[in-house]
Design an enzyme around this catalytic site. Sequence first.
Site, PDB file in Angstrom:
ATOM      1  N   LYS A 192       0.852  -1.191   0.000  1.00  0.00           N
ATOM      2  CA  LYS A 192       0.000   0.000   0.000  1.00  0.00           C
ATOM      3  C   LYS A 192       0.884   1.237   0.000  1.00  0.00           C
ATOM      4  CE  LYS A 192      -1.744   2.681   3.016  1.00  0.00           C
ATOM      5  NZ  LYS A 192      -1.627   3.968   2.304  1.00  0.00           N
ATOM      6  N   GLU A 266      10.205   0.627  10.363  1.00  0.00           N
ATOM      7  CA  GLU A 266      11.206   1.673  10.148  1.00  0.00           C
ATOM      8  C   GLU A 266      10.496   2.987  10.418  1.00  0.00           C
ATOM      9  OE1 GLU A 266      12.927   4.552   9.067  1.00  0.00           O
ATOM     10  OE2 GLU A 266      12.992   3.955   6.958  1.00  0.00           O
ATOM     11  N   CYS A 300      13.451  10.494   7.174  1.00  0.00           N
ATOM     12  CA  CYS A 300      13.427   9.932   8.532  1.00  0.00           C
ATOM     13  C   CYS A 300      14.783  10.033   9.198  1.00  0.00           C
ATOM     14  CB  CYS A 300      12.940   8.492   8.487  1.00  0.00           C
ATOM     15  SG  CYS A 300      13.803   7.503   7.277  1.00  0.00           S
ATOM     16  N   GLU A 397      10.243  14.800  15.875  1.00  0.00           N
ATOM     17  CA  GLU A 397      10.553  14.823  14.454  1.00  0.00           C
ATOM     18  C   GLU A 397       9.725  15.929  13.799  1.00  0.00           C
ATOM     19  OE1 GLU A 397       9.335  11.243  12.297  1.00  0.00           O
ATOM     20  OE2 GLU A 397      11.240  11.333  11.238  1.00  0.00           O
TER      21      GLU A 397
HETATM   22  P1  NAI Z   1       1.957   7.869   8.624  1.00  0.00           P
HETATM   23  O1  NAI Z   1       2.784   7.026   9.485  1.00  0.00           O
HETATM   24  O2  NAI Z   1       0.552   8.137   9.035  1.00  0.00           O
HETATM   25  O3  NAI Z   1       1.861   7.220   7.158  1.00  0.00           O
HETATM   26  C1  NAI Z   1       2.740   6.273   6.635  1.00  0.00           C
HETATM   27  C2  NAI Z   1       1.938   5.182   5.926  1.00  0.00           C
HETATM   28  O4  NAI Z   1       1.145   4.467   6.863  1.00  0.00           O
HETATM   29  C3  NAI Z   1       0.962   5.691   4.875  1.00  0.00           C
HETATM   30  O5  NAI Z   1       0.950   4.786   3.803  1.00  0.00           O
HETATM   31  C4  NAI Z   1      -0.366   5.668   5.606  1.00  0.00           C
HETATM   32  O6  NAI Z   1      -1.477   5.555   4.752  1.00  0.00           O
HETATM   33  C5  NAI Z   1      -0.220   4.430   6.443  1.00  0.00           C
HETATM   34  N1  NAI Z   1      -1.050   4.397   7.649  1.00  0.00           N
HETATM   35  C6  NAI Z   1      -1.541   5.433   8.373  1.00  0.00           C
HETATM   36  N2  NAI Z   1      -2.240   4.974   9.436  1.00  0.00           N
HETATM   37  C7  NAI Z   1      -2.183   3.630   9.382  1.00  0.00           C
HETATM   38  C8  NAI Z   1      -2.692   2.589  10.216  1.00  0.00           C
HETATM   39  N3  NAI Z   1      -3.383   2.851  11.312  1.00  0.00           N
HETATM   40  N4  NAI Z   1      -2.435   1.322   9.882  1.00  0.00           N
HETATM   41  C9  NAI Z   1      -1.701   1.030   8.789  1.00  0.00           C
HETATM   42  N5  NAI Z   1      -1.206   1.968   7.963  1.00  0.00           N
HETATM   43  C10 NAI Z   1      -1.433   3.256   8.257  1.00  0.00           C
HETATM   44  O7  NAI Z   1       2.714   9.214   8.376  1.00  0.00           O
HETATM   45  P2  NAI Z   1       2.090  10.635   7.936  1.00  0.00           P
HETATM   46  O8  NAI Z   1       0.817  10.917   8.648  1.00  0.00           O
HETATM   47  O9  NAI Z   1       2.042  10.639   6.484  1.00  0.00           O
HETATM   48  O10 NAI Z   1       3.185  11.636   8.488  1.00  0.00           O
HETATM   49  C11 NAI Z   1       3.135  12.077   9.842  1.00  0.00           C
HETATM   50  C12 NAI Z   1       4.511  12.142  10.439  1.00  0.00           C
HETATM   51  O11 NAI Z   1       5.087  10.853  10.426  1.00  0.00           O
HETATM   52  C13 NAI Z   1       5.503  12.990   9.670  1.00  0.00           C
HETATM   53  O12 NAI Z   1       5.444  14.327  10.033  1.00  0.00           O
HETATM   54  C14 NAI Z   1       6.794  12.385  10.104  1.00  0.00           C
HETATM   55  O13 NAI Z   1       7.184  12.911  11.338  1.00  0.00           O
HETATM   56  C15 NAI Z   1       6.467  10.925  10.251  1.00  0.00           C
HETATM   57  N6  NAI Z   1       6.851  10.142   9.076  1.00  0.00           N
HETATM   58  C16 NAI Z   1       7.983   9.444   9.133  1.00  0.00           C
HETATM   59  C17 NAI Z   1       8.396   8.739   8.042  1.00  0.00           C
HETATM   60  C18 NAI Z   1       9.644   7.954   8.056  1.00  0.00           C
HETATM   61  O14 NAI Z   1      10.152   7.622   7.009  1.00  0.00           O
HETATM   62  N7  NAI Z   1      10.156   7.608   9.196  1.00  0.00           N
HETATM   63  C19 NAI Z   1       7.661   8.755   6.786  1.00  0.00           C
HETATM   64  C20 NAI Z   1       6.435   9.480   6.859  1.00  0.00           C
HETATM   65  C21 NAI Z   1       6.081  10.161   7.954  1.00  0.00           C
END
Ligand code: NAI
Length: 803
Positions: A192, A266, A300, A397
Amino acid sequence: MSIVEKFVTMDYGPAPEDPREALAWLDRHQRRFAHFINGAWHLPIDAKYFDTTDPSTTEKLADIAQGSAADIDAAVKAARNALPAWQSLSPHVRARYLYALARQIQKHSRRLAVLETLDNGKPIRESRDIDIPLVARHFYHHAGWAQLLHQEFPGYEACGVVGQIIPWNFPLLMLAWKIAPALATGNTVVLKPAEFTPLTALAFAEICQEIDLPPGVVNIVTGDGSTGEALVAHPDVDKIAFTGSTEVGRAIRKATATSHKKLSLELGGKSPFIIFEDADLDSAVEGLVDGIWFNQGQVCCAGSRLLMQESIAEPLIAKICDRMNTLRVGPPLDKAIDIGAIIARVQLDRIQRLVDQGVAEGATCWQPSIPMPSRGLYFPPTLLSNVHPTSIVAQEEIFGPVLAAMTFRTPSEAVELANNTAYGLAACVWSESINVSLHIAAQLKAGVVWVNCTNLFDASCGFGGYRESGYGREGGREGLLEYLDPAWFKNAPQLHARPLAIDQPPQQLPASAADSLTPPPFTPEIDRTVKLFIAGKQARPDSGYSIPVHAADGRLLGEAPLGNRKDIRNAVEAARKATAWPKSTAHTRAQVLYYLAENLSQRREEVANHLSDVVGKQQAESEVTASIERIFTYAAWADKYEGTIHNPPFRNVTLAMQEPIGTIGILCPTEAPLLGFVSAVMPALAVGNTVIAVPSEIYPLITGDLYSLFETSDLPAGAVNIVTGRPAELLKTLAEHDDLDALWVFADAPTCATAKSLSIGNLKQVFTNEGRHIDWFSPAPSSDRFFLHHSTQIKNIWVPYGE
Ligand code: NAI
């Protein structure tokens, strides 16, 4: 303007990349995308769509299918159906598919780069020169692993159907990091993509069709968090691999607790960028530009905390500001742009909110006076100085182009500040002294350390975090292990499925809690009363209570202390303080383990006699014999479980160091009180962890035999601590303890589930038998480095060479 003036101002016109081919590709799909399931486009069952937009203009690019639980179910079914045929292919044939994917990605590299920039807002320079070449490199590298799979991982099997959820910051690269190792190891996939950036994953789906990848091997279901949730919850998924926020990582840990899904996470980071006074400051500043302004800081592992040695802080800040004045923020398709657009309004608002909070907490905010685009989602490069280490901008972050600067005086203060975060993803160290750099790198709690360089990635080098940055690695040999399990472990029956292979079934502890809470009446025959073993000393339990221990025939054998919360906390504190053990040399650890085996050998009869009351004579004797051998095995490994040196295609070597995880709580198996303890605790000790062990529930009196061994074997105080009591109660305290780095549980499935769901506080690594029966007497548990792998985490230290 004269040439000289132009040279000085570096003022030049736009150099836009032509997006026509990418836009034509969108048009060919009528700008409306379905899911990719079983090798074909599959309209969303609910007929719901959402927009994906270009963050540099906020204009809509296409309609994207919103995946429902039914769509996920169809995709999982397709992946499950495709699995047997995919697995029955020879490694060479699978290798050829991966190779074909790599070739096809290269052929379409420009289109993919432009699509990525359109959908994500990142500068085309980055998508063209970094993201897409790394995507191709990942598939090439893993085509090689597919070819070598059987010879390099004998006895290992693929997990099965893998659910993968990726973020929006490196859309296609994260897809490659997930799909390439999964396919190379013989898994099938449901992926996804993030809702903000689905386009390149859909372009990849088309590439899968172009190379005739068998239908169902790769399935792509688009949608938001609810689609991800449905994938995580699907009962027929064998593993979840997730990259994203720590918050969602926690939710996934909890949601998968009651299943046997393997999990790799991750998560976020707050990585330190440490500059010592002897560093080449100009290079360090260039590194910093990459560290925090690459991909608008939406990385990240961004070097978002600048730690400067105090003596150079002033000139360094001046250099950073000068450099920031030359950064160009603008339309990301312009090849001369350094900083593109922020992914979405919600992220832009979040960045602003955090910066405002930082300023309210005393930070000084500086932004260069550079032109900013009049439309689209942009945030200027930002420097926050005078940041207090506890400020929100030093701890959380931000995921934006915002650098938080702090100073330190001594190297040890640098390490302390660097580690002063719940995260542990990456770190940079800048110093011209290789001694200082490597000394610091070794002390940092981070999965990746870049020495005099930053943000380098390669398919051969593992990437992943310590602590709340998650667990598991992506890339390299260690990345493959996330998609494999030893067959003996994977296919072991559940504990309730067959009686334990011992000659006399053990007597269980009395069920009534009240019973065991009553202090036992004095009976002259009771001759064995043990204590807890904490910080190298025998200790009375805080509760002041004991629990009776019975022989197999019901006789009362003795008393074991009823340890509680406080005893566990004391034990964790003792284990934390036992720094002599992790700091000892591997040779020393080997000697101590051999000495333990020698002592056990000398006391063989006595220990077996004690044990035989509970497990019978035959098992008792075999346990002692097998334990001596097992301790020898891990003594042998102690100075041989070494790291590797990777040769990424840069002027770097990458030192993949095997590091202990830290302090591990271990709920030992019930069925083999001595051998189970030894099989679990010795590998952890061999590589330098410290341990809090809860011994077998049926025979906690083994503690007495064990501490007699430990007391006479030169093991430093606190390296092993033993707390007896009610496993369920002790498990809860261990799982919720935020100063424990890992929790291992060998018990029935519900107990393993409890361990996983209660451990989400600090996201400690959880390793369990998944409720399976492990035959501790067979050589399998110590035969394939499985326990050693779980005892360590790899830190990749990148060291450049050359001028
Ligand atoms: P997120 O963690 O919500 O999204 C990442 C992925 O997880 C997306 O594909 C999303 O659709 C999916 N997702 C969201 N809720 C889920 C759930 N309950 N179960 C399974 N999948 C789910 O990140 P978001 O909201 O896009 O960004 C928020 C913050 O997260 C950012 O400001 C940043 O601090 C952090 N982040 C960190 C990342 C990294 O590479 N470590 C990447 C993206 C965001």
